[in-house]
Scaffold this active site. Structure first.
Site, short mmCIF file in Angstrom:
data_model
loop_
_atom_site.label_atom_id
_atom_site.label_comp_id
_atom_site.label_asym_id
_atom_site.label_seq_id
_atom_site.Cartn_x
_atom_site.Cartn_y
_atom_site.Cartn_z
N ASN A 111 5.48 1.32 4.68
CA ASN A 111 6.24 0.21 3.80
C ASN A 111 6.65 1.15 2.63
OD1 ASN A 111 4.48 0.02 0.84
ND2 ASN A 111 3.08 0.68 2.25
N PHE A 115 4.69 -1.69 -5.45
CA PHE A 115 4.05 -2.67 -6.23
C PHE A 115 4.40 -4.02 -6.79
CE2 PHE A 115 1.61 1.21 -8.62
CZ PHE A 115 0.86 1.48 -7.57
N SER A 174 0.50 5.55 -4.93
CA SER A 174 1.51 5.07 -4.22
C SER A 174 2.75 6.11 -4.16
CB SER A 174 1.81 3.70 -4.41
OG SER A 174 3.06 3.17 -3.89
N ASN A 176 5.60 4.92 -3.46
CA ASN A 176 6.56 3.86 -3.62
C ASN A 176 7.05 3.64 -5.00
OD1 ASN A 176 6.91 3.75 -0.74
ND2 ASN A 176 5.50 2.24 -0.76
N THR A 177 6.44 4.06 -6.26
CA THR A 177 7.06 4.09 -7.48
C THR A 177 7.26 5.37 -8.03
OG1 THR A 177 5.60 2.09 -7.93
CG2 THR A 177 6.17 3.53 -9.81
N LYS A 213 -8.14 6.38 -6.80
CA LYS A 213 -7.39 6.54 -5.41
C LYS A 213 -6.41 7.39 -5.28
CE LYS A 213 -5.87 3.32 -1.51
NZ LYS A 213 -5.59 2.05 -1.26
N ASN A 242 -4.70 7.01 0.11
CA ASN A 242 -3.44 6.03 0.37
C ASN A 242 -2.59 6.32 1.34
OD1 ASN A 242 -1.48 3.93 -0.94
ND2 ASN A 242 -2.15 4.72 -2.70
#
Length: 361
Positions: A111, A115, A174, A176-177, A213, A242
């Site tokens: 993915n 967020f 994450s 993805n940011t 995390k 993560n």
């Protein structure tokens, strides 16, 4: 093993793209479906972590219920706790679609959501509405992509949710940011944790545990730094881990090269090694939640043997269906009874040396 009705349900959902199917599953939970056999957690599975009494050590990880829409429905599936979010101060759309990819042959997901969520206010209203209900519900907080003060976003999340969360998770891992993972570097992490813990204490919520995390892609020296800062700032625990940006050998070649975080079965080994190494660094008393590739009672138990106090899952339920948590809880209970364990916690760290000795690179 997945039952016939769940197999049919999975086939129906898999006829849709992953994000649409995810929305449909949320709608089903809101409506009271699916109806899964309720599991009464055995006393052998009860555990107290950071002052919280968990009926069993299995939780739903953040990422599924981003907007705190169905935490109680998730608890009803057999989970001992649920974590909602990641929630950012302002609503944001996330990255362009398509941004979720099923790697079916690997029981994995990639993915790059970024967020996507409805923001603090909507999640807070829902959590306030469930005030007084039983069940442990944690809130995973993050920073907006275009924020000029990302640490300030985490402080805002702590202040906003400290009054309604059983615990808070600071998600800086994450992939993805853009540049979010840079907050794991020691100097940045030191400032972040100092400000987060001060915000928690200023809010008068000292009893609300804070978890950090982290990513599974950290190296040994990085883990040393994280453990040192967590200990120095007296953060209650760490969540390992993560999604990963690495790509172990995969059978599903069609989507293996897609950008984003890989989760599911292929993450189990790396995340469990990182978990064990973090347990070694933190010592026996700091809480650790193990996440990554949990698909069965055996994999959940192995996380505990490697040093986890609690365990979470998400991606593997996409393939195993909504009865997975109850099957895992029953399997853990059966194991504890067969082995004559008064509590499942007694196996924690029993394979710590095995996993911690394995190399990361």
């Amino acid at each position: 093993m997945i039952g016939p009705f769940e197999w049919i349900g999975r086939q129906a959902l898999f006829a849709f793209d992953p994000e649409t199917a995810h929305g449909m599953s949320l709608s089903a939970l809101k409506s009271g479906l699916p109806i899964c056999g309720r599991v009464t957690s055995s006393e052998r599975l009860r555990t107290t972590v950071c002052g919280l009494d968990f009926p069993n050590p299995l939780g739903m990880a953040a990422g599924y219920d981003k907007n705190a829409e169905v935490p109680d429905a998730l608890l009803g599936l057999g989970f001992g706790f649920a974590e909602v979010g990641t929630v950012t101060p302002l609503p944001q759309q996330g990255n362009p679609r398509p941004r979720i990819f099923r790697l079916t042959a690997d029981n994995a997901i990639i993915n790059r959501l970024g967020f996507n969520n409805e923001g603090h206010e909507r999640a807070l209203a829902r959590l306030r509405a469930r005030s007084g209900r039983k069940g442990i519900v944690g809130v995973n907080i993050g920073a907006n992509k275009d924020s000029t003060d990302r640490v300030g976003d985490y402080e805002a999340g702590v202040r906003r949710f400290a009054g309604v969360a059983s615990y808070l998770t600071v998600n800086i891992s994450s992939p993805n940011t853009p540049d979010l993972r840079n907050l794991q570097a020691r100097e940045s992490l030191s400032e972040l944790l100092a400000r987060v813990m001060a915000a928690r204490d200023t809010a008068g919520a000292q009893s609300v545990p804070v978890f950090l995390k982290i990513a599974p892609d950290l190296h040994e020296a990085d883990l040393d730094d994280v453990a040192a800062e967590v200990t120095q700032k007296n953060v209650e625990g760490v969540i390992v881990s993560n999604t990963t940006i690495a790509r172990p050998p995969l059978k599903s070649r069609a989507f293996a090269s897609e950008a984003g975080g890989l989760s599911g079965a292929p993450l189990f080994e790396r995340s469990t090694i990182v978990l064990a190494k973090m347990r070694r660094l933190l010592g026996p008393d700091r809480a650790i939640i193990g996440v990554g590739g949990v698909s069965s009672a055996d994999t959940a138990l192995e996380k505990i043997r490697a040093g986890a106090d609690l365990v979470q899952l998400y991606s593997c339920m996409v393939y195993a269906g909504p009865s997975l948590p109850s099957r895992i809880v029953r399997g853990m209970t059966d194991f504890a009874e067969r082995e004559g364990l008064s509590n499942i916690r007694s196996i924690r760290d029993s394979r710590l040396d095995h996993w911690a000795a394995r190399p990361l690179d």
